[in-house]
Structure formats: C-alpha cells, structure tokens
Write an enzyme that holds these catalytic residues in place. Structure first.
Site, PDB file in Angstrom:
ATOM      1  N   GLY A  25      80.427  60.570  47.829  1.00 44.35           N
ATOM      2  CA  GLY A  25      79.643  59.897  48.860  1.00 44.35           C
ATOM      3  C   GLY A  25      79.660  58.379  48.695  1.00 44.35           C
ATOM      4  N   PHE A  26      78.814  57.737  49.468  1.00 43.64           N
ATOM      5  CA  PHE A  26      78.765  56.267  49.506  1.00 43.64           C
ATOM      6  C   PHE A  26      78.413  55.691  48.128  1.00 43.64           C
ATOM      7  CE2 PHE A  26      75.438  52.851  50.734  1.00 43.64           C
ATOM      8  CZ  PHE A  26      76.315  51.802  50.464  1.00 43.64           C
ATOM      9  N   ILE A  27      77.239  56.037  47.628  1.00 44.76           N
ATOM     10  CA  ILE A  27      76.812  55.456  46.351  1.00 44.76           C
ATOM     11  C   ILE A  27      77.612  56.075  45.203  1.00 44.76           C
ATOM     12  CG2 ILE A  27      74.853  55.132  44.778  1.00 44.76           C
ATOM     13  CD1 ILE A  27      73.005  55.361  47.283  1.00 44.76           C
ATOM     14  N   TYR A 167      62.970  65.392  54.627  1.00 47.07           N
ATOM     15  CA  TYR A 167      63.771  64.728  53.587  1.00 47.07           C
ATOM     16  C   TYR A 167      62.879  64.194  52.471  1.00 47.07           C
ATOM     17  CZ  TYR A 167      66.531  60.992  51.403  1.00 47.07           C
ATOM     18  OH  TYR A 167      67.156  60.165  50.491  1.00 47.07           O
ATOM     19  N   LYS A 171      62.592  65.207  48.368  1.00 47.77           N
ATOM     20  CA  LYS A 171      62.771  64.255  47.256  1.00 47.77           C
ATOM     21  C   LYS A 171      61.537  64.243  46.362  1.00 47.77           C
ATOM     22  CE  LYS A 171      66.945  62.644  47.875  1.00 47.77           C
ATOM     23  NZ  LYS A 171      67.994  62.719  46.858  1.00 47.77           N
TER      24      LYS A 171
HETATM   25  N1  LIG Z   1      71.991  55.422  50.944  1.00 49.78           N
HETATM   26  C1  LIG Z   1      70.699  55.179  50.902  1.00 49.78           C
HETATM   27  O1  LIG Z   1      70.220  54.242  51.537  1.00 49.78           O
HETATM   28  C2  LIG Z   1      69.778  56.010  50.052  1.00 49.78           C
HETATM   29  C3  LIG Z   1      68.417  55.670  49.990  1.00 49.78           C
HETATM   30  C4  LIG Z   1      67.557  56.452  49.229  1.00 49.78           C
HETATM   31  C5  LIG Z   1      68.059  57.527  48.508  1.00 49.78           C
HETATM   32  N2  LIG Z   1      69.387  57.839  48.593  1.00 49.78           N
HETATM   33  C6  LIG Z   1      69.873  58.996  47.843  1.00 49.78           C
HETATM   34  O2  LIG Z   1      71.021  58.616  47.091  1.00 49.78           O
HETATM   35  C7  LIG Z   1      71.937  59.692  47.013  1.00 49.78           C
HETATM   36  C8  LIG Z   1      73.311  59.268  47.513  1.00 49.78           C
HETATM   37  O3  LIG Z   1      73.194  58.851  48.871  1.00 49.78           O
HETATM   38  P1  LIG Z   1      74.448  58.359  49.722  1.00 49.78           P
HETATM   39  O4  LIG Z   1      73.960  57.369  50.710  1.00 49.78           O
HETATM   40  O5  LIG Z   1      75.578  58.013  48.827  1.00 49.78           O
HETATM   41  O6  LIG Z   1      74.753  59.705  50.537  1.00 49.78           O
HETATM   42  P2  LIG Z   1      76.127  60.453  50.826  1.00 49.78           P
HETATM   43  O7  LIG Z   1      75.814  61.492  51.849  1.00 49.78           O
HETATM   44  O8  LIG Z   1      77.204  59.480  51.134  1.00 49.78           O
HETATM   45  O9  LIG Z   1      76.436  61.148  49.428  1.00 49.78           O
HETATM   46  C9  LIG Z   1      75.912  62.390  49.059  1.00 49.78           C
HETATM   47  C10 LIG Z   1      77.067  63.261  48.596  1.00 49.78           C
HETATM   48  O10 LIG Z   1      76.529  64.525  48.193  1.00 49.78           O
HETATM   49  C11 LIG Z   1      77.418  65.534  48.612  1.00 49.78           C
HETATM   50  N3  LIG Z   1      76.688  66.785  48.749  1.00 49.78           N
HETATM   51  C12 LIG Z   1      75.759  67.090  49.697  1.00 49.78           C
HETATM   52  N4  LIG Z   1      75.344  68.353  49.542  1.00 49.78           N
HETATM   53  C13 LIG Z   1      75.991  68.839  48.462  1.00 49.78           C
HETATM   54  C14 LIG Z   1      75.990  70.095  47.819  1.00 49.78           C
HETATM   55  N5  LIG Z   1      75.245  71.123  48.279  1.00 49.78           N
HETATM   56  N6  LIG Z   1      76.773  70.269  46.731  1.00 49.78           N
HETATM   57  C15 LIG Z   1      77.557  69.259  46.281  1.00 49.78           C
HETATM   58  N7  LIG Z   1      77.622  68.056  46.878  1.00 49.78           N
HETATM   59  C16 LIG Z   1      76.851  67.854  47.953  1.00 49.78           C
HETATM   60  C17 LIG Z   1      77.964  65.048  49.943  1.00 49.78           C
HETATM   61  O11 LIG Z   1      79.203  65.658  50.282  1.00 49.78           O
HETATM   62  C18 LIG Z   1      78.081  63.543  49.702  1.00 49.78           C
HETATM   63  O12 LIG Z   1      79.387  63.188  49.285  1.00 49.78           O
HETATM   64  C19 LIG Z   1      71.296  60.845  47.812  1.00 49.78           C
HETATM   65  O13 LIG Z   1      70.589  61.660  46.913  1.00 49.78           O
HETATM   66  C20 LIG Z   1      70.338  60.135  48.745  1.00 49.78           C
HETATM   67  O14 LIG Z   1      69.270  60.980  49.133  1.00 49.78           O
HETATM   68  C21 LIG Z   1      70.250  57.110  49.352  1.00 49.78           C
END
Ligand SMILES: NC(=O)c1ccc[n+]([C@@H]2O[C@H](COP(=O)([O-])OP(=O)(O)OC[C@H]3O[C@@H](n4cnc5c(N)ncnc54)[C@H](O)[C@@H]3O)[C@@H](O)[C@H]2O)c1
Length: 336
Positions: A25-27, A167, A171
C-alpha cells in the site's frame, strides 16, 4: 530528524527482520523501501485487494521484488493458518502492522468487512506473535479514534469521545486488542495514531490525490461543507521515519505499550488545501459545493509532544513543499 538511539540497524550492521503487513500500500511500500535501504530484511504480507486499483500496488512493490532481503507473500491476514505458516517459516524481530481496510466513507457501507480485516486480522497477527514468540509490534492506528473530540489538540491520554464511523470503531477495537495481548502475553506494542498522510504515492481515494486528478482534468471537485474543516496532514517521509523510530523504541525497554500521535502538527483548512493544489498545478479548481458527509470529523489536530519525546519525531516537510512534491509525482507518473 535527529536519530538519538532509536535508529534501527543501518546497512552493514546486523540485519533485522521486519514483517510488514500491507506493504504493497501507500505507507507500507514507502516503509519497505526505507527498511531495505537500511539493510534490513522485509517480509511483506499483502492481499492486493481492489479497494483501489491493485495495479498501483503491483507498481509499488515492483522495485523491491528481486531484492534478496525482500520476501513478498500475497496473503490475507484474515487467514490464521496462512499467517501462522509465515511466522513458522521466518524468525521476525518486529511486526509492523499496516494492513487494513482504510478510508472512513466506504466503511459506512461495509462495516463487516472492515471489522473482519481490521479487528479479526489484527487478532490473527497477535495470536501468531504470541504462538511463535515474536515480542514487538508497531500498529497503524488512526486519528479517527478521536471522533469530534472537543479537546484540541488531541492528546493520547484524552478520554475518548464516541467514534463516529465503522472505520474508527475498528481501529479503536484493534488498539484495545493490542493492549489485551500486551497485558496477557507481554507483547510490546506501539500503536501510532496517524493523521491524514499525503505525499508521492498517496492513495487515489484520498482528497489531495482525488482533487489533483480532477483539477488537472478540469472536473468540478466535491467540496464538502464551507471549507473551514481542518486536517492535520502528515507527509509520507516524516511518517516513515516515525514508524522506523517506533520500531527502534518498541525494542528498547520492556514491557512497553504506548499510543503515540504522528502528524504534521499544523492543521490546514479544506480551502487552503485546495488553494495549494491550485498553486502547484497552476489550474483553478471548480467547486461542487456539498453538505458535510456523515462520519466525517470537523477537525483533526494532534499534540505530538509524546512522539517528540519518545520517538524524537520532528515533521520536517512544510505543507506547501509536500503538495509540490505530490503534484510533481502525479504529473510524472501520468506523463503530464
Ligand atoms: N493514509 C492515511 O492517511 C492513514 C491515516 C490513518 C491511518 N492509516 C492507516 O495506515 C495503514 C496504511 O494505510 P495506507 O494509506 O497505506 O492504505 P493502503 O490501502 O494503501 O494500504 C493498506 C494495504 O493493506 C492491504 N490489505 C488490506 N486488507 C488486507 C488483508 N485482509 N490482508 C492483507 N493485506 C490487506 C491492502 O491491499 C493495501 O495494500 C492502514 O492501517 C490505515 O488504516 C492511514
């Protein structure tokens, strides 16, 4: 950012093994890149779901796929047997658990899926850690847990208001299970409450990415409320450094269970955000004015004193520069 003693191993030092969930994913992909650059081993578990175009996730992991220290599992954290098998195969120093159904608005229409991935999936990982003797986890929590809290800025020890989206409920629940496993089984865990993360690679469903695309296409952007809602944005490189420092911190002194905010610490209004994108793209936005959305919070603003103290966290990227970097990245990948 200064490093104090929180730095995990640099290339050439003894390697550590990080099990990253959601590393496509992104992060997660930015984090995996940074960990590999520092000479560590990374095991990435991601199911490449279609919450947004999986092609983006494939592109995210492509640069690392051939690296000898990188191991990718296309697997689902809802599957306890598969997770156990991975833990059985690899000795792991720290789990960095980012996999989740992210995004507030879609959670309203599919709360059960959010619960299964974000809560049950987290429990599966905690179970596997307990069973295979892995003691350290950094968990990606969220600012959404603060709901419409009246105490500003949000502090980790604030009594929490009610959450207002599925959501956020998942969390909050996952944080509680992290604490339970810490209490019962001595797992050491840092839950990082990320505020809105942005920068190159940002998810296409998030506002900065969506608005940039629509402004460049000349489409009207959905503009919810009167423009005064505020978000405390966090730049991706700052977040990656914060996560890496948390991975060092969680291994330092035990037992440890901490909840720590990570943000840019400077809330920006929706109107200011749109203006920055207009400036960076050189194009005027057309606003489609709409009422506030259910589940959306009015303001996010983090007190990051604890992150500064425990993780030596110091957000370094001003919002204007972060938006310029994002727009530059967006133009590059779309050949614009
Ligand atoms: N981006 C933000 O602004 C933000 C803010 C607060 C919290 N978060 C948290 O940070 C984390 C990363 O966020 P992100 O923006 O990179 O999101 P993202 O959707 O780009 O990354 C999440 C990854 O998890 C994978 N995934 C989802 N369900 C899955 C499963 N059942 N089994 C295995 N892999 C699975 C997805 O394919 C994806 O690649 C998440 O937990 C999100 O809730 C993000």
């Amino acid at each position: 950012m200064k490093d104090k003693n929180l730095k995990i191993k640099e290339a050439g030092d003894t390697k550590q093994t990080f099990l990253v969930t959601g590393g496509a994913g992104f992060i997660g992909s930015a984090l995996c890149n940074a960990l590999i650059r520092q000479g560590n081993r990374v095991i990435n578990i991601d199911n490449f779901n279609d919450f947004y175009d999986p092609k983006i996730k494939k592109q995210n992991v492509a640069p690392l796929e051939q690296h000898e220290n990188y191991h990718l599992y296309k697997a689902d954290i809802r599957d306890q047997d598969v997770i156990d098998e991975i833990f059985k195969t690899h000795p792991v120093d720290v789990v960095i658990h980012l996999a989740a159904m992210a995004g507030v608005r879609p959670s309203i229409t599919m709360p059960a899926v959010y619960e299964a991935v974000n809560v049950q999936g987290t429990i599966n990982l905690l179970n596997a850690m307990h069973q295979y003797g892995v003691k350290h986890m950094v968990f990606a929590s969220s600012s959404s847990i603060y709901g419409n809290s009246k105490r500003i800025p949000f502090r980790e020890d604030d009594p929490l208001e009610r959450v207002i989206s599925p959501y956020a409920a998942t969390k909050k629940s996952a944080e509680e299970f992290c604490y339970v496993f810490h209490h019962l089984f001595d797992l050491n865990i840092v839950a990082l409450r990320f505020f809105t993360v942005y920068g190159p690679g940002q998810r296409p469903d998030l506002a900065i990415h969506k608005f940039t695309r629509m402004i460049l296409n000349g489409e009207p952007i959905p503009f919810f409320g009167d423009g005064t809602t505020m978000r405390d944005y966090a730049y991706i490189d700052d977040i990656v450094q914060g996560v890496i420092h948390a991975a060092g911190f969680v291994q330092q002194k035990q037992p440890v269970f901490e909840i720590i905010n990570l943000s840019g610490n400077k809330p920006v209004t929706l109107s200011e955000m749109v203006q920055q994108i207009e400036k960076a793209t050189g194009k005027k936005a057309v606003l489609n004015r709409l009422p506030m959305q259910p589940g959306d919070v009015v303001l996010t603003y983090a007190d990051i004193t604890k992150a500064q103290k425990l993780l030596d966290f110091k957000p370094e990227t001003p919002f204007e520069k972060g938006i310029d970097n994002f727009v530059h990245w967006y133009r590059t990948i779309h050949n614009l």
